[in-house]
Design a protein around this motif. Structure first.
Motif, mmCIF file in Angstrom:
data_model
loop_
_atom_site.group_PDB
_atom_site.id
_atom_site.type_symbol
_atom_site.label_atom_id
_atom_site.label_comp_id
_atom_site.label_asym_id
_atom_site.label_seq_id
_atom_site.Cartn_x
_atom_site.Cartn_y
_atom_site.Cartn_z
ATOM 1 N N GLY A 22 11.656 40.765 -63.137
ATOM 2 C CA GLY A 22 10.819 41.328 -64.188
ATOM 3 C C GLY A 22 11.554 42.426 -64.926
ATOM 4 O O GLY A 22 11.727 43.511 -64.391
ATOM 5 N N PRO A 23 12.038 42.158 -66.145
ATOM 6 C CA PRO A 23 12.769 43.193 -66.875
ATOM 7 C C PRO A 23 11.874 44.385 -67.171
ATOM 8 O O PRO A 23 10.707 44.226 -67.531
ATOM 9 C CB PRO A 23 13.210 42.496 -68.159
ATOM 10 N N LYS A 24 12.414 45.585 -66.996
ATOM 11 C CA LYS A 24 11.649 46.806 -67.260
ATOM 12 C C LYS A 24 11.524 47.070 -68.751
ATOM 13 O O LYS A 24 10.553 47.624 -69.210
ATOM 14 C CB LYS A 24 12.316 47.991 -66.578
ATOM 15 N N GLN A 25 12.536 46.691 -69.496
ATOM 16 C CA GLN A 25 12.541 46.985 -70.918
ATOM 17 C C GLN A 25 13.167 45.832 -71.681
ATOM 18 O O GLN A 25 14.156 45.253 -71.247
ATOM 19 C CB GLN A 25 13.341 48.256 -71.173
ATOM 20 N N MET A 26 12.570 45.522 -72.838
ATOM 21 C CA MET A 26 13.128 44.507 -73.730
ATOM 22 C C MET A 26 13.181 45.119 -75.128
ATOM 23 O O MET A 26 12.176 45.622 -75.622
ATOM 24 C CB MET A 26 12.266 43.251 -73.732
ATOM 25 N N ASP A 27 14.344 45.075 -75.752
ATOM 26 C CA ASP A 27 14.519 45.645 -77.083
ATOM 27 C C ASP A 27 15.036 44.582 -78.040
ATOM 28 O O ASP A 27 15.814 43.713 -77.653
ATOM 29 C CB ASP A 27 15.545 46.788 -77.045
ATOM 30 N N LEU A 28 14.587 44.683 -79.290
ATOM 31 C CA LEU A 28 15.080 43.812 -80.351
ATOM 32 C C LEU A 28 15.720 44.692 -81.412
ATOM 33 O O LEU A 28 15.109 45.650 -81.885
ATOM 34 C CB LEU A 28 13.941 42.998 -80.966
ATOM 35 N N TYR A 29 16.941 44.381 -81.795
ATOM 36 C CA TYR A 29 17.669 45.165 -82.774
ATOM 37 C C TYR A 29 17.856 44.351 -84.054
ATOM 38 O O TYR A 29 18.135 43.163 -84.012
ATOM 39 C CB TYR A 29 19.040 45.574 -82.223
ATOM 40 N N CYS A 30 17.676 45.043 -85.175
ATOM 41 C CA CYS A 30 17.810 44.434 -86.497
ATOM 42 C C CYS A 30 18.473 45.463 -87.408
ATOM 43 O O CYS A 30 18.316 46.661 -87.206
ATOM 44 C CB CYS A 30 16.425 44.055 -87.023
ATOM 45 N N ASP A 31 19.194 45.002 -88.424
ATOM 46 C CA ASP A 31 19.911 45.932 -89.295
ATOM 47 C C ASP A 31 19.245 46.139 -90.654
ATOM 48 O O ASP A 31 19.860 46.662 -91.570
ATOM 49 C CB ASP A 31 21.352 45.456 -89.491
ATOM 50 N N ASN A 32 17.980 45.785 -90.811
ATOM 51 C CA ASN A 32 17.301 45.915 -92.089
ATOM 52 C C ASN A 32 16.147 46.904 -91.948
ATOM 53 O O ASN A 32 15.161 46.613 -91.261
ATOM 54 C CB ASN A 32 16.797 44.537 -92.545
ATOM 55 N N LYS A 33 16.250 48.060 -92.590
ATOM 56 C CA LYS A 33 15.246 49.128 -92.444
ATOM 57 C C LYS A 33 13.865 48.704 -92.960
ATOM 58 O O LYS A 33 12.853 49.049 -92.373
ATOM 59 C CB LYS A 33 15.702 50.387 -93.174
ATOM 60 N N THR A 34 13.830 47.930 -94.030
ATOM 61 C CA THR A 34 12.549 47.490 -94.563
ATOM 62 C C THR A 34 11.842 46.542 -93.614
ATOM 63 O O THR A 34 10.643 46.672 -93.366
ATOM 64 C CB THR A 34 12.745 46.819 -95.932
ATOM 65 N N ALA A 35 12.562 45.585 -93.047
ATOM 66 C CA ALA A 35 11.975 44.647 -92.082
ATOM 67 C C ALA A 35 11.490 45.375 -90.833
ATOM 68 O O ALA A 35 10.441 45.058 -90.286
ATOM 69 C CB ALA A 35 12.976 43.568 -91.717
ATOM 70 N N ILE A 36 12.245 46.381 -90.391
ATOM 71 C CA ILE A 36 11.834 47.172 -89.234
ATOM 72 C C ILE A 36 10.542 47.924 -89.545
ATOM 73 O O ILE A 36 9.619 47.974 -88.734
ATOM 74 C CB ILE A 36 12.963 48.140 -88.809
ATOM 75 N N ALA A 37 10.446 48.492 -90.752
ATOM 76 C CA ALA A 37 9.228 49.210 -91.152
ATOM 77 C C ALA A 37 8.034 48.271 -91.193
ATOM 78 O O ALA A 37 6.926 48.628 -90.767
ATOM 79 C CB ALA A 37 9.442 49.877 -92.504
ATOM 80 N N ILE A 38 8.216 47.049 -91.692
ATOM 81 C CA ILE A 38 7.132 46.056 -91.719
ATOM 82 C C ILE A 38 6.697 45.728 -90.306
ATOM 83 O O ILE A 38 5.506 45.631 -90.021
ATOM 84 C CB ILE A 38 7.585 44.782 -92.473
ATOM 85 N N ALA A 39 7.651 45.573 -89.391
ATOM 86 C CA ALA A 39 7.324 45.225 -88.014
ATOM 87 C C ALA A 39 6.558 46.335 -87.305
ATOM 88 O O ALA A 39 5.763 46.063 -86.421
ATOM 89 C CB ALA A 39 8.607 44.906 -87.243
ATOM 90 N N HIS A 40 6.764 47.581 -87.711
ATOM 91 C CA HIS A 40 6.083 48.705 -87.078
ATOM 92 C C HIS A 40 4.659 48.915 -87.599
ATOM 93 O O HIS A 40 3.918 49.693 -87.035
ATOM 94 C CB HIS A 40 6.881 49.991 -87.262
ATOM 95 N N THR A 41 4.260 48.212 -88.662
ATOM 96 C CA THR A 41 2.909 48.403 -89.206
ATOM 97 C C THR A 41 1.916 47.498 -88.527
ATOM 98 O O THR A 41 2.192 46.592 -87.848
ATOM 99 C CB THR A 41 2.857 48.123 -90.720
#
Length: 101
Positions: free
Chosen positions: A82-101
């Protein structure tokens, strides 16, 4: 052979080449994932629809990356890890902002 790097994280990375061909204008998505620092999956594929912006194309690419991480989490849990943490990395600030809404 897998190596242990002192953590139990699962990481995913996504990137998109937005509308790279003038003939079909579809973007190419790619992702790869690491489990405990070891590369386990990777893929690149043309997106099925034409995106109207680079942010939309990146967001679609992130959605594919999240699906891969969710599948990987289920597989790892079935194997007793069971992984304790899973992270997804992306290089587009606008797409990251959309994902956080």
């Amino acid at each position: 052979m897998f190596s242990m790097y002192g953590h139990t994280d699962v990481e995913g990375y996504t990137d998109v080449d937005w509308a790279d061909l003038a003939t079909d204008r579809r973007s190419t998505s790619g992702y790869f994932t690491f489990v405990v620092g070891n590369l386990v999956t990777w893929r690149s594929k043309k997106q099925e629809v034409v995106s109207q912006s680079s942010a939309e194309a990146e967001y679609r690419g992130m959605a594919h990356g999240v699906c891969e991480l969710l599948w990987l989490r289920r597989l790892l849990r079935d194997l007793g890890f069971g992984p304790k943490q899973m992270d997804l990395y992306c290089d587009n600030k606008t797409a990251i902002a959309i994902a956080h809404t």
